[in-house]
Write a protein that holds these residues in place. Structure first.
Motif, mmCIF file in Angstrom:
data_model
loop_
_atom_site.group_PDB
_atom_site.id
_atom_site.type_symbol
_atom_site.label_atom_id
_atom_site.label_comp_id
_atom_site.label_asym_id
_atom_site.label_seq_id
_atom_site.Cartn_x
_atom_site.Cartn_y
_atom_site.Cartn_z
ATOM 1 N N LEU A 167 -66.807 19.305 30.709
ATOM 2 C CA LEU A 167 -65.661 20.172 29.971
ATOM 3 C C LEU A 167 -64.832 19.607 28.953
ATOM 4 N N GLU A 168 -64.424 18.285 29.160
ATOM 5 C CA GLU A 168 -63.610 17.440 28.491
ATOM 6 C C GLU A 168 -64.633 17.124 27.177
ATOM 7 N N GLY A 169 -65.688 16.862 27.420
ATOM 8 C CA GLY A 169 -66.747 16.421 26.444
ATOM 9 C C GLY A 169 -66.734 17.602 25.229
ATOM 10 N N LEU A 170 -66.946 18.990 25.922
ATOM 11 C CA LEU A 170 -67.071 20.088 25.042
ATOM 12 C C LEU A 170 -66.017 20.182 24.213
ATOM 13 N N ALA A 171 -64.748 19.806 24.649
ATOM 14 C CA ALA A 171 -63.458 20.248 24.201
ATOM 15 C C ALA A 171 -63.256 19.089 22.994
ATOM 16 N N THR A 172 -63.599 18.120 23.370
ATOM 17 C CA THR A 172 -63.592 17.026 22.287
ATOM 18 C C THR A 172 -64.386 17.103 21.236
ATOM 19 N N THR A 173 -65.770 17.913 21.438
ATOM 20 C CA THR A 173 -66.527 18.243 20.279
ATOM 21 C C THR A 173 -66.007 19.114 19.283
ATOM 22 N N LEU A 174 -65.036 20.133 19.940
ATOM 23 C CA LEU A 174 -64.526 21.238 19.293
ATOM 24 C C LEU A 174 -63.337 20.564 18.467
ATOM 25 N N VAL A 175 -62.604 19.770 19.257
ATOM 26 C CA VAL A 175 -61.353 19.274 18.408
ATOM 27 C C VAL A 175 -61.717 18.390 17.397
ATOM 28 N N ARG A 176 -62.640 17.540 17.486
ATOM 29 C CA ARG A 176 -63.151 16.700 16.255
ATOM 30 C C ARG A 176 -63.404 17.388 15.274
ATOM 31 N N GLY A 177 -63.905 18.673 15.399
ATOM 32 C CA GLY A 177 -64.341 19.568 14.178
ATOM 33 C C GLY A 177 -62.893 20.031 13.265
ATOM 34 N N LEU A 178 -61.843 19.979 14.166
ATOM 35 C CA LEU A 178 -60.523 20.363 13.575
ATOM 36 C C LEU A 178 -60.145 19.261 12.429
ATOM 37 N N GLY A 179 -60.721 18.282 12.633
ATOM 38 C CA GLY A 179 -60.177 17.053 11.879
ATOM 39 C C GLY A 179 -60.508 17.398 10.203
ATOM 40 N N PHE A 180 -61.634 18.300 10.150
ATOM 41 C CA PHE A 180 -61.887 18.538 8.710
ATOM 42 C C PHE A 180 -60.950 19.836 8.114
ATOM 43 N N ILE A 181 -60.335 20.175 8.909
ATOM 44 C CA ILE A 181 -59.231 21.227 8.512
ATOM 45 C C ILE A 181 -57.646 20.768 8.871
ATOM 46 N N GLY A 182 -57.766 19.450 9.065
ATOM 47 C CA GLY A 182 -56.280 18.826 9.375
ATOM 48 C C GLY A 182 -55.526 19.228 10.408
ATOM 49 N N LEU A 183 -56.288 19.697 11.520
ATOM 50 C CA LEU A 183 -55.339 19.932 12.563
ATOM 51 C C LEU A 183 -55.524 19.391 13.884
ATOM 52 N N LYS A 184 -56.665 18.213 13.791
ATOM 53 C CA LYS A 184 -56.905 17.404 14.899
ATOM 54 C C LYS A 184 -55.579 16.770 15.477
ATOM 55 N N ASP A 185 -54.667 16.467 14.883
ATOM 56 C CA ASP A 185 -53.674 15.536 15.266
ATOM 57 C C ASP A 185 -52.842 16.348 16.032
ATOM 58 N N SER A 186 -52.652 17.625 15.878
ATOM 59 C CA SER A 186 -51.782 18.375 16.574
ATOM 60 C C SER A 186 -52.263 18.544 18.002
ATOM 61 N N VAL A 187 -53.411 18.338 18.156
ATOM 62 C CA VAL A 187 -54.169 18.807 19.471
ATOM 63 C C VAL A 187 -54.667 17.743 20.242
ATOM 64 N N ALA A 188 -55.020 16.659 19.648
ATOM 65 C CA ALA A 188 -55.770 15.540 20.368
ATOM 66 C C ALA A 188 -55.419 14.203 19.519
ATOM 67 N N GLN A 189 -55.519 13.127 20.420
ATOM 68 C CA GLN A 189 -55.178 11.797 19.827
ATOM 69 C C GLN A 189 -56.297 10.774 20.371
ATOM 70 N N ASP A 190 -56.765 9.730 19.554
ATOM 71 C CA ASP A 190 -57.565 8.625 19.952
ATOM 72 C C ASP A 190 -56.687 7.948 21.052
ATOM 73 N N ALA A 191 -57.460 7.373 21.932
ATOM 74 C CA ALA A 191 -57.173 6.714 23.097
ATOM 75 C C ALA A 191 -56.425 5.269 22.602
ATOM 76 N N GLU A 192 -57.189 4.663 21.508
ATOM 77 C CA GLU A 192 -56.489 3.681 20.750
ATOM 78 C C GLU A 192 -55.220 3.887 20.447
ATOM 79 N N VAL A 193 -55.287 4.843 19.593
ATOM 80 C CA VAL A 193 -53.615 5.439 18.715
ATOM 81 C C VAL A 193 -52.774 5.391 20.019
ATOM 82 N N ILE A 194 -53.094 5.953 20.887
ATOM 83 C CA ILE A 194 -52.143 6.308 22.092
ATOM 84 C C ILE A 194 -51.618 4.823 22.592
ATOM 85 N N ALA A 195 -52.652 3.984 23.112
ATOM 86 C CA ALA A 195 -52.408 2.994 23.582
ATOM 87 C C ALA A 195 -51.194 1.936 22.467
#
Length: 236
Positions: A167-195
């Motif tokens: 389920l997380e993998g499915l959500a990740t695929t959908l969220v990465r698509g939001l990057g094309f419309i500038g919404l990804k950062d408001s929903v998800a963050q890369d583990a590297e960036v969080i660290a």
């Protein structure tokens, strides 16, 4: 207490492994101690890896470190499925984190960083078992009154896990698509960036630039500290 030393819990997990690798790469953090069920993949002369399959002993192990680490990061967490039910997940996501925080305070750790989750304020904090676990740990850290208690609240965490979650993998695929419309950062963050945001926050705390003793980093803060300002530090 060593002024630049660190301890990392959850160092073999997604966010914890990135915290560890960035601490080792940053340089000033020596030694960096991990306490986990298995050794991390990272290698460094600055790494002190302690392996203990019994997580109940981890708080005592932290207490036994000499000198005590200046900062402790906890990225301990699991899923209900991996734990075998909500009660077992509570023992790890809540109880173990609370005991580690208490041991850190007793040991004299100055800054404690906890990787929490979005949703620990508001409706989810009182209705979602997962949010209740995280909120309970946050409350304990605040009550312990570290010199600095830092709570990092990411959204969906992006990155490659050793064990995939459907389920997380499915959500990740959908969220990465939001990057094309500038919404990804408001929903998800890369583990590297969080660290990196978690590490940068400890540096700011040491410099007297934290906004308060108990500092909560939301998703926009994570992007700012872990990507925008981190890149600025590298350029310098």
């Amino acid at each position: 207490m060593a002024s630049n030393s660190a301890a990392v819990f959850g160092s073999t997990g997604l966010v914890g492994s990135h915290i560890l690798s960035n601490l080792l790469a940053t340089g000033p953090f020596k030694p960096v101690t991990t306490i986990a069920r298995r050794a991390p993949k990272a290698e460094s002369p600055s790494l002190n890896s302690i392996v203990d399959a019994d997580s109940n002993k981890w708080p005592a192990t932290l207490l036994g470190l000499s000198p005590a680490p200046h900062v402790t990061f906890s990225a301990i967490g699991t899923t209900r499925a991996a734990a075998g039910g909500i009660e077992n997940q509570w023992k790890i996501d809540h109880d173990l984190n609370v005991e580690v925080a208490r041991a850190a305070k007793q040991a004299g750790v100055k800054t404690f960083v906890f990787i929490s989750s979005v949703g620990t304020d508001g409706l989810l904090a009182s209705t979602s078992p997962y949010s209740k676990m995280k909120k309970g740990v946050e409350t304990t850290i605040k009550e312990l009154e570290f010199d600095h208690g830092i709570i990092v609240r990411p959204g969906l965490i992006l990155g490659e896990r050793e064990q995939g979650r459907f389920l997380e993998g499915l959500a990740t695929t959908l969220v990465r698509g939001l990057g094309f419309i500038g919404l990804k950062d408001s929903v998800a963050q890369d583990a590297e960036v969080i660290a990196r945001a978690a590490i940068r926050a400890t540096q700011l705390a040491d410099e007297g630039k934290a906004p308060s003793k108990f500092w909560v980093l939301g998703q926009s803060d994570i992007i700012k500290l872990g990507r925008t300002e981190w890149q600025g530090e590298e350029k310098k």
